[in-house]
Design an enzyme around this catalytic site. Structure first.
Site, PDB file in Angstrom:
ATOM      1  N   LYS A 112       0.911  -1.389   0.349  1.00 20.59           N
ATOM      2  CA  LYS A 112      -0.105  -0.073   0.169  1.00 20.59           C
ATOM      3  C   LYS A 112       0.784   1.188  -0.099  1.00 20.59           C
ATOM      4  O   LYS A 112       0.549   2.070  -0.776  1.00 20.59           O
ATOM      5  CB  LYS A 112      -1.020  -0.459   1.335  1.00 20.59           C
ATOM      6  N   GLN A 161      -5.027  -2.385   9.513  1.00 25.14           N
ATOM      7  CA  GLN A 161      -4.906  -2.783   8.902  1.00 25.14           C
ATOM      8  C   GLN A 161      -5.153  -4.733   9.645  1.00 25.14           C
ATOM      9  O   GLN A 161      -4.862  -4.528  11.065  1.00 25.14           O
ATOM     10  CB  GLN A 161      -3.472  -3.756   8.285  1.00 25.14           C
ATOM     11  N   ASP A 190     -10.908   2.582   3.560  1.00 22.37           N
ATOM     12  CA  ASP A 190     -11.367   0.938   4.103  1.00 22.37           C
ATOM     13  C   ASP A 190     -13.010   0.516   4.100  1.00 22.37           C
ATOM     14  O   ASP A 190     -13.227  -0.790   3.211  1.00 22.37           O
ATOM     15  CB  ASP A 190     -10.942   0.072   5.115  1.00 22.37           C
TER      16      ASP A 190
HETATM   17  N1  GUN Z   1      -7.196  -7.556   6.481  1.00 21.76           N
HETATM   18  C1  GUN Z   1      -7.713  -8.024   5.089  1.00 21.76           C
HETATM   19  N2  GUN Z   1      -8.698  -7.389   4.087  1.00 21.76           N
HETATM   20  C2  GUN Z   1      -8.675  -5.776   4.411  1.00 21.76           C
HETATM   21  C3  GUN Z   1      -8.577  -4.586   3.752  1.00 21.76           C
HETATM   22  O1  GUN Z   1      -8.947  -4.301   3.220  1.00 21.76           O
HETATM   23  N3  GUN Z   1      -7.707  -3.562   4.681  1.00 21.76           N
HETATM   24  C4  GUN Z   1      -7.430  -3.729   6.438  1.00 21.76           C
HETATM   25  N4  GUN Z   1      -7.531  -2.282   7.178  1.00 21.76           N
HETATM   26  N5  GUN Z   1      -7.117  -5.149   6.569  1.00 21.76           N
HETATM   27  C5  GUN Z   1      -7.533  -6.126   5.665  1.00 21.76           C
END
Ligand code: GUN
Length: 292
Positions: free
Chosen positions: A52, A96, A119
């Site tokens: 990211k 995350q 998100d």
């Molecule tokens: N863990 C797996 N996919 C995601 C996501 O799209 N965002 C976040 N914050 N954690 C994740």
């Protein structure tokens, strides 16, 4: 059978996003900024967050990553989220997932300012999405929708079957695909561990999405000839034929299923890169809104 090349689609979209970011910077005199919190040392989470950061850099956005100890308390993590909520330099904020077991994930999500929740996990954003109001839509469902659109795959009137009812993928995707208008208008069936005769239900799908997190689960006898198959899973499995002894597998038994499909996503290089694009788009959106 056509491969739905999420990597190529994402690269094309990154160029457009970079153009929009440059325009925004010209107007606002600073870069859009994504902040990410990662707790502990889960290797997959650390890789996702690093990806990211790279994505942000590639499109001209700022990012900052807060790497917190696996032992952090609920209060400590809430404090970190609140600080970033109040930081005027931060446009988008993600925590995350998954978090270590002693932390209450839902409470953390609900602490994030909904206007920074890129998100799309906060109940305010989930609720607004369900109502068809402007909101941040979670990245994987939005990425799948964008990938279908990129390949001009029609959704109106199609039978869509989704396997997996997670809050992050299955539930929001069912909403997106069944909503009124372009990219929606599907008849959606949301399947899960208690679905009776899953194979029979799956065989009626024009668009079949596997999002249950079980490698190689979807077999050829579950797929109608000519279906579009979207594979959301990504799991490291043992493979003695590779140098590392491992390979990445999706939820779809690709070798068996691909010959039956009109379109299918590879793993890796299908849904994953599109998910990352959605996060960039949401962050840019958050920055645009904050500047209005
Ligand atoms: N863990 C797996 N996919 C995601 C996501 O799209 N965002 C976040 N914050 N954690 C994740």
């Amino acid at each position: 059978m056509v491969l739905l090349d999420g990597k190529a689609a994402a690269e094309a979209m990154k160029k457009d996003i970079a153009g929009e970011v440059a325009r925004w910077i010209g107007e606002c005199g600073r870069k859009p900024h994504l902040a990410a919190i990662v707790v502990g040392q889960d290797p997959a989470s650390l890789t996702y967050v690093r990806n990211k950061e790279n994505d942000c850099r590639q499109v001209g956005m700022d990012s900052s990553v807060y790497r917190l100890s696996a032992n952090i308390s609920q209060e400590g993590l809430i404090e970190c989220v609140r600080t970033l909520n109040e930081d005027p330099a931060v446009d988008g904020l993600i925590v995350q997932l998954p978090l270590p077991g002693h932390l209450n994930e839902q409470e953390i999500i609900e602490t994030i300012d909904p206007s920074k929740d890129v998100d799309g996990f906060h109940p305010v954003n989930v609720g607004r999405m369900v109502l068809g109001l402007p909101s941040f839509v979670s990245a994987t469902p939005a990425g799948i929708s964008d990938l279908l659109d990129y390949y001009r795959i029609p959704t109106r009137g199609k039978e869509c079957v989704i396997i997996g009812r997670s809050n992050i993928v299955g539930k929001p995707l069912a909403n997106l695909l069944s909503r009124k208008g372009p990219g929606g208008d599907c008849t959606v069936t949301l399947c899960h561990s208690q679905t009776a005769d899953l194979a029979k239900v799956c065989r009626r799908a024009d668009i079949l999405v596997a999002a249950l997190g079980r490698p190689l689960f979807l077999k050829a006898n579950m797929v109608k000839e000519g279906a579009v198959v979207i594979d959301v899973g990504i799991t490291r499995i043992e493979d003695k034929s590779t140098k590392s002894g491992f390979r990445l597998a999706g939820d779809v038994d690709f070798e068996a299923v691909a010959p039956r499909c009109s379109y299918i996503t590879p793993v890796p290089g299908g849904v994953g890169p599109m998910t990352r694009i959605s996060l960039l788009k949401n962050t840019l959106q958050a920055a645009l809104k904050r500047n209005q």
